[in-house]
Each structure stands twice: as structure tokens, then as C-alpha cells.
Design a protein around this motif. Structure first.
Motif, PDB file in Angstrom:
ATOM      1  N   GLY A   1      33.846  27.739  37.750  1.00  0.00           N
ATOM      2  CA  GLY A   1      35.292  27.892  37.712  1.00  0.00           C
ATOM      3  C   GLY A   1      35.655  29.301  38.127  1.00  0.00           C
ATOM      4  O   GLY A   1      34.901  30.254  37.853  1.00  0.00           O
ATOM      5  N   ALA A   2      36.782  29.453  38.810  1.00  0.00           N
ATOM      6  CA  ALA A   2      37.216  30.773  39.280  1.00  0.00           C
ATOM      7  C   ALA A   2      38.565  31.110  38.667  1.00  0.00           C
ATOM      8  O   ALA A   2      39.512  30.329  38.764  1.00  0.00           O
ATOM      9  CB  ALA A   2      37.308  30.786  40.798  1.00  0.00           C
ATOM     10  N   PHE A   3      38.640  32.272  38.017  1.00  0.00           N
ATOM     11  CA  PHE A   3      39.938  32.700  37.477  1.00  0.00           C
ATOM     12  C   PHE A   3      40.607  33.659  38.455  1.00  0.00           C
ATOM     13  O   PHE A   3      39.951  34.296  39.289  1.00  0.00           O
ATOM     14  CB  PHE A   3      39.767  33.339  36.093  1.00  0.00           C
ATOM     15  N   ASP A   4      41.925  33.782  38.324  1.00  0.00           N
ATOM     16  CA  ASP A   4      42.683  34.672  39.207  1.00  0.00           C
ATOM     17  C   ASP A   4      42.749  36.092  38.646  1.00  0.00           C
ATOM     18  O   ASP A   4      42.462  37.060  39.353  1.00  0.00           O
ATOM     19  CB  ASP A   4      44.096  34.125  39.434  1.00  0.00           C
ATOM     20  N   LEU A   5      43.140  36.216  37.364  1.00  0.00           N
ATOM     21  CA  LEU A   5      43.275  37.542  36.754  1.00  0.00           C
ATOM     22  C   LEU A   5      42.811  37.505  35.304  1.00  0.00           C
ATOM     23  O   LEU A   5      43.206  36.617  34.542  1.00  0.00           O
ATOM     24  CB  LEU A   5      44.736  38.008  36.800  1.00  0.00           C
ATOM     25  N   TYR A   6      41.994  38.489  34.931  1.00  0.00           N
ATOM     26  CA  TYR A   6      41.565  38.610  33.535  1.00  0.00           C
ATOM     27  C   TYR A   6      41.523  40.084  33.175  1.00  0.00           C
ATOM     28  O   TYR A   6      41.020  40.914  33.940  1.00  0.00           O
ATOM     29  CB  TYR A   6      40.188  37.988  33.324  1.00  0.00           C
ATOM     30  N   ASN A   7      42.068  40.417  31.999  1.00  0.00           N
ATOM     31  CA  ASN A   7      42.095  41.790  31.534  1.00  0.00           C
ATOM     32  C   ASN A   7      41.175  41.928  30.328  1.00  0.00           C
ATOM     33  O   ASN A   7      41.502  41.439  29.243  1.00  0.00           O
ATOM     34  CB  ASN A   7      43.519  42.208  31.162  1.00  0.00           C
ATOM     35  N   PRO A   8      40.005  42.563  30.469  1.00  0.00           N
ATOM     36  CA  PRO A   8      39.058  42.665  29.357  1.00  0.00           C
ATOM     37  C   PRO A   8      39.546  43.561  28.217  1.00  0.00           C
ATOM     38  O   PRO A   8      39.021  43.477  27.103  1.00  0.00           O
ATOM     39  CB  PRO A   8      37.802  43.243  30.021  1.00  0.00           C
ATOM     40  N   GLU A   9      40.544  44.413  28.495  1.00  0.00           N
ATOM     41  CA  GLU A   9      41.079  45.275  27.436  1.00  0.00           C
ATOM     42  C   GLU A   9      42.066  44.515  26.555  1.00  0.00           C
ATOM     43  O   GLU A   9      41.998  44.555  25.333  1.00  0.00           O
ATOM     44  CB  GLU A   9      41.746  46.508  28.059  1.00  0.00           C
TER      45      GLU A   9
ATOM     46  N   SER B   1      50.673  47.444  26.133  1.00  0.00           N
ATOM     47  CA  SER B   1      50.991  47.391  27.563  1.00  0.00           C
ATOM     48  C   SER B   1      49.748  46.992  28.344  1.00  0.00           C
ATOM     49  O   SER B   1      48.636  47.247  27.922  1.00  0.00           O
ATOM     50  CB  SER B   1      51.514  48.737  28.044  1.00  0.00           C
ATOM     51  N   HIS B   2      49.957  46.401  29.512  1.00  0.00           N
ATOM     52  CA  HIS B   2      48.841  45.948  30.339  1.00  0.00           C
ATOM     53  C   HIS B   2      48.458  47.042  31.336  1.00  0.00           C
ATOM     54  O   HIS B   2      49.242  47.423  32.196  1.00  0.00           O
ATOM     55  CB  HIS B   2      49.230  44.677  31.099  1.00  0.00           C
ATOM     56  N   ASP B   3      47.245  47.542  31.226  1.00  0.00           N
ATOM     57  CA  ASP B   3      46.734  48.535  32.160  1.00  0.00           C
ATOM     58  C   ASP B   3      46.275  47.823  33.419  1.00  0.00           C
ATOM     59  O   ASP B   3      45.294  47.088  33.417  1.00  0.00           O
ATOM     60  CB  ASP B   3      45.565  49.279  31.515  1.00  0.00           C
ATOM     61  N   LYS B   4      46.991  48.071  34.524  1.00  0.00           N
ATOM     62  CA  LYS B   4      46.687  47.322  35.746  1.00  0.00           C
ATOM     63  C   LYS B   4      45.290  47.634  36.277  1.00  0.00           C
ATOM     64  O   LYS B   4      44.693  46.842  36.996  1.00  0.00           O
ATOM     65  CB  LYS B   4      47.742  47.599  36.815  1.00  0.00           C
ATOM     66  N   GLU B   5      44.739  48.833  35.931  1.00  0.00           N
ATOM     67  CA  GLU B   5      43.415  49.185  36.409  1.00  0.00           C
ATOM     68  C   GLU B   5      42.322  48.372  35.724  1.00  0.00           C
ATOM     69  O   GLU B   5      41.182  48.343  36.183  1.00  0.00           O
ATOM     70  CB  GLU B   5      43.175  50.681  36.182  1.00  0.00           C
ATOM     71  N   CYS B   6      42.668  47.713  34.611  1.00  0.00           N
ATOM     72  CA  CYS B   6      41.677  46.935  33.863  1.00  0.00           C
ATOM     73  C   CYS B   6      41.563  45.490  34.351  1.00  0.00           C
ATOM     74  O   CYS B   6      40.654  44.772  33.938  1.00  0.00           O
ATOM     75  CB  CYS B   6      42.029  46.927  32.370  1.00  0.00           C
ATOM     76  N   TRP B   7      42.471  45.062  35.190  1.00  0.00           N
ATOM     77  CA  TRP B   7      42.457  43.659  35.608  1.00  0.00           C
ATOM     78  C   TRP B   7      41.274  43.369  36.533  1.00  0.00           C
ATOM     79  O   TRP B   7      40.991  44.119  37.462  1.00  0.00           O
ATOM     80  CB  TRP B   7      43.762  43.302  36.321  1.00  0.00           C
ATOM     81  N   ILE B   8      40.602  42.277  36.235  1.00  0.00           N
ATOM     82  CA  ILE B   8      39.543  41.752  37.101  1.00  0.00           C
ATOM     83  C   ILE B   8      40.124  40.549  37.823  1.00  0.00           C
ATOM     84  O   ILE B   8      40.764  39.693  37.198  1.00  0.00           O
ATOM     85  CB  ILE B   8      38.313  41.331  36.275  1.00  0.00           C
ATOM     86  N   SER B   9      39.912  40.457  39.134  1.00  0.00           N
ATOM     87  CA  SER B   9      40.547  39.377  39.897  1.00  0.00           C
ATOM     88  C   SER B   9      39.537  38.537  40.657  1.00  0.00           C
ATOM     89  O   SER B   9      38.506  39.032  41.126  1.00  0.00           O
ATOM     90  CB  SER B   9      41.576  39.940  40.882  1.00  0.00           C
TER      91      SER B   9
END
Length: 222
Positions: free
Chosen positions: A24-32, A1-9
Motif C-alpha cells: 500500500g502507498a500513502f500520500d502524506l504521513y507526519n511521524p511527529e 502545529s504541523h511541521d511541513k519538514e516532517c512530512w513523508i510523502s
């Protein structure tokens, strides 16, 4: 499952390749979970365009490369990207067309999986693109955009009904003789229309086409 608290925006990453600054700029990345999501606002026409989707593949893989190259996890190790998705929002989506047309997107928002390239492939692609830009700086007329980059469509002959605005479906031909042959079979009430070759990106999306010798030369040939 995707932990929303882990998202970097919305982070912009800076890098240097062959002495040139790129970012370059990303919108959402989840390091977990190591998921990368890029949000795109588009039209339905662009959403269905294979050329446009290939642009998304290249662009998002470049973002993944920047993450691997410049971002470190809590242990000081390079971050990884295992999946890439495009969150595509079609701003001109029509519910009526979605209900009546088979190939029309059923929803205004789509989540599209993108192939994740090996990092060496992305690195080589980036190197090649920067090299091309460096060459263009030194010899502007020596570098030309290829058909894929121009969204090029070759000249063709289409068959239309007299009084109709659009060509008949599946009645587009590269050869005039073939178009004439089909026209003779359809009988009266139809005609052939010639459509010259076009470079859609050059015409509609290029901000420097008035200075581009390749584009100006193509206009002279029409």
C-alpha cells in the motif's frame, strides 16, 4: 502545529499476510504529529456516496496498519497513526450548483476526518480479506460479492411527471401497490416507472465482470 519538514510523502510499504504479498502507498504521513493524509481525486457524486466513504475508511486504515507494522521511528520503535484524513478533490465541482443547491459541496476541496480503527480490528479485517481471496483462487464460484461491495440498489417503482426526465423527489417505492396509491393521489400528469435492481460497481467499475459468474447470472435475471 504541523511541521511541513516532517512530512513523508508517497511511500509504498510491502508486507506479507498468509503467504501473500500485499502493498500500500500513502500520500502524506507526519511521524511527529502521527497524522496520515490520503489524497483522492473524485467526482461530486462519489464524494457524497456513503459506500465510497466506507471504502476510504477501510483503505486508509489498512495504510495505517502497514505504517505501524513496517515503519520504525528514529528510536527503532514502531511508528503510530493517531489521525487519518482524506484530502478530497472534486474534479467536476460546479460553483453555480454550490451556490444554488443545499446539499451540494460548497468547495471543490474537502478535508474529511476518518475514524481510526484499533490495530487489531484492521489486522483481522486484512486477514479476512486475504483468506477470502485465497478461497476464491481455489474455488472461484464459491465466493460472491455482498450487496455493499456491489453498490447494489434494489428494484423500485418511481413516480415521474409526464414529459419529465427525473423521478419526483422522495417518490421512490419498494412496493408497487404503495406507488399506485400515491399516484392516485397526485392525479393526472404523472406515471409510474419500474427500475430493476442494479449493481453499480459491477456494471461501471469492475474490470473482471465479463468473467464473473455472479454478475453474468444477474444479467440473465433482468
Amino acid at each position: 502545529s504541523h511541521d511541513k519538514e516532517c512530512w513523508i510523502s508517497e511511500v509504498r510499504i510491502h508486507h506479507e499476510v498468509l503467504g501473500k504479498h500485499i502493498s500500500g502507498a500513502f500520500d502524506l504521513y507526519n511521524p511527529e504529529t502521527k497524522d496520515l493524509i490520503d489524497v483522492k481525486n473524485s467526482t461530486v457524486w462519489k464524494a457524497a456516496s456513503e459506500d465510497k466513504r466506507q471504502d476510504y475508511v477501510k483503505q486508509t486504515n489498512l495504510l495505517a496498519h502497514l505504517i505501524r507494522t513496517k515503519m520504525l521511528d528514529r528510536n527503532g520503535k514502531p511508528m503510530e497513526v493517531k489521525s487519518i484524513k482524506i484530502l478530497l478533490i472534486c474534479r467536476d465541482h460546479s460553483v453555480l450548483k454550490a451556490l444554488s443547491e443545499y446539499n451540494y459541496p460548497k468547495h471543490p476541496v474537502m478535508l474529511i476526518d476518518v475514524d481510526v480503527w484499533p490495530d487489531e480490528k484492521v489486522k483481522q479485517y486484512l486477514h479476512d480479506r486475504v483468506t477470502l481471496h485465497l478461497k476464491a483462487e481455489q474455488e472461484p464460484q464459491s465466493v460472491e460479492c455482498n450487496p455493499e461491495e456491489r453498490f447494489a440498489e434494489p428494484s423500485k417503482w418511481v413516480i415521474k411527471k409526464i414529459g419529465g426526465k427525473k423521478a419526483l423527489p422522495n417518490h421512490s417505492y419498494a412496493d408497487e401497490a404503495k406507488a399506485q396509491e400515491v399516484l392516485s393521489q397526485l392525479g393526472k400528469g404523472h406515471f409510474i416507472e419500474f427500475r430493476p435492481a442494479t449493481n453499480k460497481r459491477c456494471i461501471a467499475y469492475c474490470n473482471v465482470n465479463k468473467w464473473c459468474q455472479q454478475f453474468q447470472n444477474s444479467l440473465k435475471k433482468q
